[in-house]
Design an enzyme around this catalytic site. Structure first.
Site, PDB file in Angstrom:
ATOM      1  N   ASN A   1       0.862  -1.183   0.000  1.00  0.00           N
ATOM      2  CA  ASN A   1       0.000   0.000   0.000  1.00  0.00           C
ATOM      3  C   ASN A   1       0.900   1.236   0.000  1.00  0.00           C
ATOM      4  O   ASN A   1       1.485   1.588   1.017  1.00  0.00           O
ATOM      5  CB  ASN A   1      -0.896  -0.013   1.253  1.00  0.00           C
ATOM      6  CG  ASN A   1      -1.755   1.235   1.372  1.00  0.00           C
ATOM      7  OD1 ASN A   1      -1.875   2.010   0.421  1.00  0.00           O
ATOM      8  ND2 ASN A   1      -2.360   1.437   2.538  1.00  0.00           N
TER       9      ASN A   1
ATOM     10  N   LYS B   1       0.037   4.291  -0.279  1.00  0.00           N
ATOM     11  CA  LYS B   1      -0.620   5.495   0.264  1.00  0.00           C
ATOM     12  C   LYS B   1      -0.335   6.675  -0.689  1.00  0.00           C
ATOM     13  O   LYS B   1      -0.360   6.494  -1.904  1.00  0.00           O
ATOM     14  CB  LYS B   1      -0.156   5.767   1.689  1.00  0.00           C
ATOM     15  CG  LYS B   1      -0.233   4.515   2.565  1.00  0.00           C
ATOM     16  CD  LYS B   1      -0.043   4.775   4.013  1.00  0.00           C
ATOM     17  CE  LYS B   1      -0.003   3.458   4.753  1.00  0.00           C
ATOM     18  NZ  LYS B   1      -0.033   3.588   6.178  1.00  0.00           N
TER      19      LYS B   1
ATOM     20  N   HIS C   1      -9.660   1.413   5.147  1.00  0.00           N
ATOM     21  CA  HIS C   1      -8.365   1.576   5.802  1.00  0.00           C
ATOM     22  C   HIS C   1      -8.532   2.529   6.997  1.00  0.00           C
ATOM     23  O   HIS C   1      -9.300   3.487   6.933  1.00  0.00           O
ATOM     24  CB  HIS C   1      -7.345   2.137   4.802  1.00  0.00           C
ATOM     25  CG  HIS C   1      -5.951   2.073   5.317  1.00  0.00           C
ATOM     26  ND1 HIS C   1      -5.450   2.992   6.205  1.00  0.00           N
ATOM     27  CD2 HIS C   1      -4.951   1.177   5.101  1.00  0.00           C
ATOM     28  CE1 HIS C   1      -4.197   2.671   6.507  1.00  0.00           C
ATOM     29  NE2 HIS C   1      -3.873   1.563   5.850  1.00  0.00           N
TER      30      HIS C   1
ATOM     31  N   GLU D   1      -6.815   4.870   8.072  1.00  0.00           N
ATOM     32  CA  GLU D   1      -6.559   6.283   7.784  1.00  0.00           C
ATOM     33  C   GLU D   1      -7.799   6.932   7.171  1.00  0.00           C
ATOM     34  O   GLU D   1      -8.093   8.096   7.430  1.00  0.00           O
ATOM     35  CB  GLU D   1      -5.327   6.419   6.861  1.00  0.00           C
ATOM     36  CG  GLU D   1      -4.049   6.138   7.636  1.00  0.00           C
ATOM     37  CD  GLU D   1      -2.893   5.616   6.805  1.00  0.00           C
ATOM     38  OE1 GLU D   1      -2.935   5.678   5.569  1.00  0.00           O
ATOM     39  OE2 GLU D   1      -1.934   5.121   7.425  1.00  0.00           O
TER      40      GLU D   1
ATOM     41  N   GLU E   1      -5.745  -4.982  10.837  1.00  0.00           N
ATOM     42  CA  GLU E   1      -4.716  -3.966  11.050  1.00  0.00           C
ATOM     43  C   GLU E   1      -5.013  -3.204  12.335  1.00  0.00           C
ATOM     44  O   GLU E   1      -5.798  -2.234  12.323  1.00  0.00           O
ATOM     45  CB  GLU E   1      -4.711  -2.980   9.880  1.00  0.00           C
ATOM     46  CG  GLU E   1      -4.439  -3.619   8.546  1.00  0.00           C
ATOM     47  CD  GLU E   1      -3.813  -2.620   7.577  1.00  0.00           C
ATOM     48  OE1 GLU E   1      -2.713  -2.905   7.102  1.00  0.00           O
ATOM     49  OE2 GLU E   1      -4.397  -1.565   7.330  1.00  0.00           O
TER      50      GLU E   1
ATOM     51  N   GLY F   1       2.115   2.160  10.897  1.00  0.00           N
ATOM     52  CA  GLY F   1       3.071   3.253  10.729  1.00  0.00           C
ATOM     53  C   GLY F   1       3.775   3.682  11.998  1.00  0.00           C
ATOM     54  O   GLY F   1       4.397   4.739  12.044  1.00  0.00           O
TER      55      GLY F   1
ATOM     56  N   SER G   1       3.111  -2.261  10.615  1.00  0.00           N
ATOM     57  CA  SER G   1       4.569  -2.247  10.797  1.00  0.00           C
ATOM     58  C   SER G   1       5.243  -3.584  10.463  1.00  0.00           C
ATOM     59  O   SER G   1       6.205  -3.986  11.140  1.00  0.00           O
ATOM     60  CB  SER G   1       4.915  -1.792  12.215  1.00  0.00           C
ATOM     61  OG  SER G   1       4.434  -0.482  12.429  1.00  0.00           O
TER      62      SER G   1
HETATM   63  C1  PEP Z   1      -1.048   0.137   6.276  1.00  0.00           C
HETATM   64  O1  PEP Z   1      -1.114   1.330   6.057  1.00  0.00           O
HETATM   65  O2  PEP Z   1      -1.943  -0.619   5.874  1.00  0.00           O
HETATM   66  C2  PEP Z   1       0.087  -0.361   7.027  1.00  0.00           C
HETATM   67  C3  PEP Z   1       0.030  -1.555   7.508  1.00  0.00           C
HETATM   68  O3  PEP Z   1       1.148   0.520   7.192  1.00  0.00           O
HETATM   69  P1  PEP Z   1       2.551   0.180   7.870  1.00  0.00           P
HETATM   70  O4  PEP Z   1       3.039  -1.111   7.269  1.00  0.00           O
HETATM   71  O5  PEP Z   1       3.415   1.342   7.535  1.00  0.00           O
HETATM   72  O6  PEP Z   1       2.299   0.039   9.332  1.00  0.00           O
END
Ligand code: PEP
Length: 255
Positions: free
Chosen positions: A11, A13, A101, A103, A170, A176, A214
């Site tokens: 992803n 973003k 998501h 975000e 998630e 992040g 992460s």
């Molecule tokens: C995400 O945005 O779906 C995600 C898992 O980000 P990160 O791997 O940076 O934590």
């Protein structure tokens, strides 16, 4: 259960959205061996403006790389400035779309009901939603994990009978932040999700559930060994094609 389809998803973003950065990324991916018949789908979700190019690059590449969009509007067309419709994604020949998501839930106030409309639009048009769910730190500390996941799943999948979706678990506090959930936490949540799916009319054992939060080349090996984890949704670590490939190759060894 090893016969569920596995996914390794990048992803981007709001990153790598220029034609040159995307081409450079695909050139780096080309260094790797991908085979067409694997049980792992590699999916890249770039920004909207380079979706067409990403689809062409993935086809040139002759690999099993698929392209996802990062969002879709639930309405067919109309006065929705800045939004992208299902027909636009069809035209771009995208197969997958990330939905819900954290975000988008947090910064754009997407509700479970709106996410349900997006899932319905996608499934009835032959797309595969990558449906994201997960608890905040506050919900975890108040022991509301199951309640949160149940609400997200039961509303997000309300009146849906198609089974062709992917779940990405998630935990919001792990996205992040560099804080990965432990193997025990992930196993517990993935089992919870399978049970909730059973309760709302799906077969929880048959649906692929990914972990996101992460994931990187240092923790991917341990996490992919968990029998309930069917792959990853990767943000930060996917921006470097070499890191992403490292994670994919760990998965390949484990399938
Ligand atoms: C995400 O945005 O779906 C995600 C898992 O980000 P990160 O791997 O940076 O934590």
């Amino acid at each position: 259960m090893k016969n569920r389809m596995k996914y390794c998803i990048a992803n981007f973003k709001m990153n790598l959205g220029t034609q040159s950065s995307l081409t450079e990324y695909f050139n780096a991916l080309k260094q790797n061996q991908f085979s067409k018949n694997e049980m792992i789908d590699v999916i890249v979700a770039p920004p909207f403006t380079v979706l067409n190019n990403a689809v062409s690059l993935s086809l040139d590449f002759n690999s099993n790389i698929k392209i996802a969009a990062q969002n879709v509007n639930e309405n067919k067309s109309g006065a929705y400035t800045g939004e992208i419709s299902i027909d636009m994604l069809k035209d771009a020949k995208v197969n997958y779309v990330i939905v819900g998501h954290s975000e988008r839930r947090a910064y754009y106030n997407e509700s479970n009901e709106q996410i349900n409309d997006k899932n319905k639009t996608l499934l009835s048009n032959g797309f595969i939603p990558i449906f994201c769910i997960g608890e905040t730190l506050e919900q975890r500390s108040e022991n509301l994990i199951e309640e949160t996941l149940r609400e997200q799943l039961s509303i997000g999948l309300l009146n849906i009978r198609e089974k062709n979706f992917i779940i990405a678990y998630e935990p919001v506090w792990a996205i992040g932040t560099g804080k990965t959930a432990t193997s025990e936490m992930i196993t517990e949540s993935h089992r919870m999700i399978r049970n909730i799916l059973n309760d709302i009319g799906f077969d929880g054992q048959k649906i692929s559930i990914l972990y996101g939060g992460s994931v990187n080349r240092n923790n991917a090996k341990e996490l992919i060994a968990l029998s309930d984890v069917d792959g990853f949704l990767i943000g930060g670590a996917s921006l470097d094609a070499k890191h992403f490939l490292h994670i994919y190759n760990f998965m390949k060894e484990n399938v």
